[in-house]
Write an enzyme that holds these catalytic residues in place. Structure first.
Site, mmCIF file in Angstrom:
data_model
loop_
_atom_site.group_PDB
_atom_site.id
_atom_site.type_symbol
_atom_site.label_atom_id
_atom_site.label_comp_id
_atom_site.label_asym_id
_atom_site.label_seq_id
_atom_site.Cartn_x
_atom_site.Cartn_y
_atom_site.Cartn_z
ATOM 1 C CG PHE A 38 -0.241 -0.617 3.730
ATOM 2 C CD1 PHE A 38 -1.282 0.090 3.153
ATOM 3 C CD2 PHE A 38 0.928 -0.744 3.010
ATOM 4 C CE1 PHE A 38 -1.166 0.655 1.897
ATOM 5 C CE2 PHE A 38 1.068 -0.181 1.745
ATOM 6 C CZ PHE A 38 0.017 0.526 1.195
ATOM 7 C CE LYS A 86 0.634 -0.747 -6.330
ATOM 8 N NZ LYS A 86 0.392 0.317 -5.403
ATOM 9 N N GLY A 88 7.470 -5.092 -2.330
ATOM 10 C CA GLY A 88 8.522 -4.779 -3.304
ATOM 11 C C GLY A 88 8.283 -3.382 -3.831
ATOM 12 N N GLY A 120 1.573 -11.646 3.068
ATOM 13 C CA GLY A 120 1.889 -12.232 1.767
ATOM 14 C C GLY A 120 3.370 -12.556 1.671
ATOM 15 C CB CYS A 137 8.653 3.517 -2.705
ATOM 16 S SG CYS A 137 8.418 4.728 -3.993
HETATM 17 C C1 UDX Z 1 4.376 3.139 -1.793
HETATM 18 C C2 UDX Z 1 3.584 4.038 -0.825
HETATM 19 O O1 UDX Z 1 2.322 3.428 -0.533
HETATM 20 C C3 UDX Z 1 3.381 5.413 -1.438
HETATM 21 O O2 UDX Z 1 2.743 6.277 -0.506
HETATM 22 C C4 UDX Z 1 4.741 6.009 -1.823
HETATM 23 O O3 UDX Z 1 4.573 7.256 -2.476
HETATM 24 C C5 UDX Z 1 5.493 5.055 -2.735
HETATM 25 O O4 UDX Z 1 5.614 3.763 -2.116
HETATM 26 P P1 UDX Z 1 3.838 1.731 -4.003
HETATM 27 O O5 UDX Z 1 5.232 1.219 -3.866
HETATM 28 O O6 UDX Z 1 3.373 2.211 -5.324
HETATM 29 O O7 UDX Z 1 3.581 2.935 -2.962
HETATM 30 O O8 UDX Z 1 2.837 0.542 -3.590
HETATM 31 P P2 UDX Z 1 2.041 0.091 -2.287
HETATM 32 O O9 UDX Z 1 0.622 -0.053 -2.635
HETATM 33 O O10 UDX Z 1 2.355 0.889 -1.108
HETATM 34 O O11 UDX Z 1 2.620 -1.403 -2.094
HETATM 35 C C6 UDX Z 1 4.003 -1.636 -1.846
HETATM 36 C C7 UDX Z 1 4.259 -3.118 -1.660
HETATM 37 O O12 UDX Z 1 3.679 -3.578 -0.448
HETATM 38 C C8 UDX Z 1 3.682 -4.011 -2.757
HETATM 39 O O13 UDX Z 1 4.633 -5.022 -3.090
HETATM 40 C C9 UDX Z 1 2.464 -4.640 -2.121
HETATM 41 O O14 UDX Z 1 2.156 -5.903 -2.663
HETATM 42 C C10 UDX Z 1 2.916 -4.749 -0.672
HETATM 43 N N1 UDX Z 1 1.813 -4.771 0.298
HETATM 44 C C11 UDX Z 1 1.016 -3.686 0.445
HETATM 45 C C12 UDX Z 1 1.623 -5.898 1.091
HETATM 46 O O15 UDX Z 1 2.344 -6.888 0.976
HETATM 47 N N2 UDX Z 1 0.613 -5.882 2.027
HETATM 48 C C13 UDX Z 1 -0.206 -4.800 2.195
HETATM 49 O O16 UDX Z 1 -1.083 -4.871 3.071
HETATM 50 C C14 UDX Z 1 0.001 -3.673 1.378
#
Ligand code: UDX
Length: 436
Positions: free
Chosen positions: A249, A320, A257, A253, A260
């Protein structure tokens, strides 16, 4: 064990399918008849890798059934998981209407002991509220327990996350509830964290907000990188190798979104303010996130000058990769902004185009990534699908009218772009520009 799930969305359906995979008998309830018709035919209502196979398997084995009746769920399951949505109200608070309705519906038909487990992401103290609501509406003198069992699955890797979680958190206030939940999760090889109900609820909120904070933090660092010529990926790598920080994480970028993070960060801010605690650190997370999309738009304007009547190719619409979910997708808000700017958009996404087409029928929906780039004044990459990472940049260059790419997810091969004489503008990285 017999398990009932109320709410068959991303959390409920995936949990149901995975409980069946672990050998339980599962009944999933939903009020959406269109969705139920599909599920009863073993058809998935949304895109999620691995879900179609598991749904078919357990549907055929009759370990997984579907119903529209909460009463049937109460009769069927020893444990009843509440997995209904908690959308944001206009003020950014979590809307608890569905959870409260389910609690009342359960109470109406409760005749024997049941464990009621909240799995939806809910504000702290919801467990107490659910308990009070059931107590208020229950018709007979029935013993029941309420527990919290937050879900941490990510869309796109939901099956893997659910079958092999990092940890299972259960918040309970009775030995019986703990025993039942240990039975539900027998066979999982991960730490089992038993807490009070309030702690379990807060673990979920705090985890999501912390992950969102990590993303917003690295996005903020990317701004420093842009000013100083540093590379945010190098910075993130150097930071992430410290075990106390970790590498995940920290991918800069155009912002996070999904269903959650945006909602949960807002909700946590509201909860803390309601409790009289300064929420500015939490509010800063979403302010930074919104700012990241603004900055990307500013970079477009700076480079392309006027956006009106420019043809722009957009790769990636989902929030994503590996999902067709466009809720709060940074790509979608950029699309909406560019439409207002008067740009002509040629968009592509491997699975999310039907969802976007419903909202924006007049865009050009490309048949493949290259088709999107035909004659475009620039290419914008908004979601890092593997098909874009692996795209043949020579063909992309040949297709574009002007060879400029804005890589909002830092996912393209910069060396290759440089060798081809493309202009590549990323996030928190020095621009790649053709040598003069
Ligand atoms: C998230 C939590 O990870 C999960 O534990 C919870 O149950 C629900 O919310 P999710 O929303 O499915 O899961 O996706 P996640 O992979 O966490 O990504 C969330 C957003 O963060 C995406 O838009 C992704 O593109 C963005 N992201 C993620 C980044 O911009 N940079 C990163 O390093 C990681």
């Amino acid at each position: 064990m017999k398990i009932s799930i109320i709410g068959s969305g991303h959390v409920g359906l995936i949990s149901g399918v995975c409980f069946a995979e672990k050998g339980h008998e599962v009944l999933c309830v939903d009020h959406d008849n269109e969705k139920l018709a599909k599920l009863r035919n073993a058809e998935v209502p949304f895109f999620e890798p691995g879900l179609p196979e598991l749904l078919k398997k357990h549907h055929t084995a009759k370990r997984l059934r579907f119903s529209d009746s909460t009463a049937e769920a109460v009769k069927f399951g020893q444990a009843i998981f509440i997995c209904v949505g908690t959308p944001s109200t206009e003020r950014g608070k979590a809307d608890m209407t569905y959870v409260e309705k389910v609690a009342r519906d359960i109470a109406e038909t409760l005749t024997d002991y049941r464990l009621i487990v909240e799995k939806s992401t809910v504000p702290i103290m919801t467990g107490e509220r659910v308990k009070a609501a059931i107590q208020r509406y229950v018709r007979a003198e029935v013993h029941f327990d309420v527990a919290s069992n937050p879900e941490f699955l990510r869309e796109g890797s939901a099956i893997e996350d659910t079958l092999k979680p990092d940890r299972i958190v259960i918040g309970v206030d009775s030995g019986k509830a703990e025993t039942l939940l240990r039975e539900v999760y027998a066979g999982y090889e991960c730490p089992f964290v038993v807490t009070s109900i309030g702690s379990a609820e807060l673990i979920k909120h705090a985890s999501n907000s912390f992950l969102a904070l990590k993303i917003s933090f690295i996005n903020w660092v990317s701004r420093l990188c842009e000013r100083t010529g540093a590379d945010v990926n190098e910075v993130a790598k150097g930071m992430g190798l410290d075990h106390r920080i970790g590498p995940h994480f920290l991918h800069a970028g155009i912002g996070y979104g999904g269903s959650c993070f945006p909602k949960d960060v807002e909700a946590l801010a509201h909860i803390s303010e309601d409790l009289g605690i300064d929420a500015s650190p939490i509010r800063m997370i979403s302010t930074l996130n919104k700012g990241q999309a603004d900055r990307f738009h500013d970079r477009l304007e700076k480079e392309l000058w006027v956006l009106k009547d420019k043809t722009l190719a957009i790769w990636g619409l989902a929030f994503k990769p590996n999902t067709d979910d466009i809720r709060e997708a940074p790509a979608l808000s950029l699309v909406q902004r560019l439409i207002k700017d008067g740009a002509k958009l040629r968009v592509h996404d491997p699975v999310a185009m039907p969802a976007v087409r419903k909202q924006h029928p007049d865009l050009y929906y490309a048949k493949d990534p290259l088709d999107a780039t035909s004659g475009a004044d620039a290419l914008l990459v908004c979601t890092e699908w593997p098909v874009y990472r692996e795209a043949d940049l020579a063909k992309v260059k040949a297709n574009l009218r002007v060879p400029i790419i804005f890589d909002g997810r830092n996912c393209l091969d910069r060396k290759r772009a440089g060798d081809l004489g493309l202009t590549l503008i990323g996030v928190g990285k020095p621009d790649v520009r053709p040598k003069k």
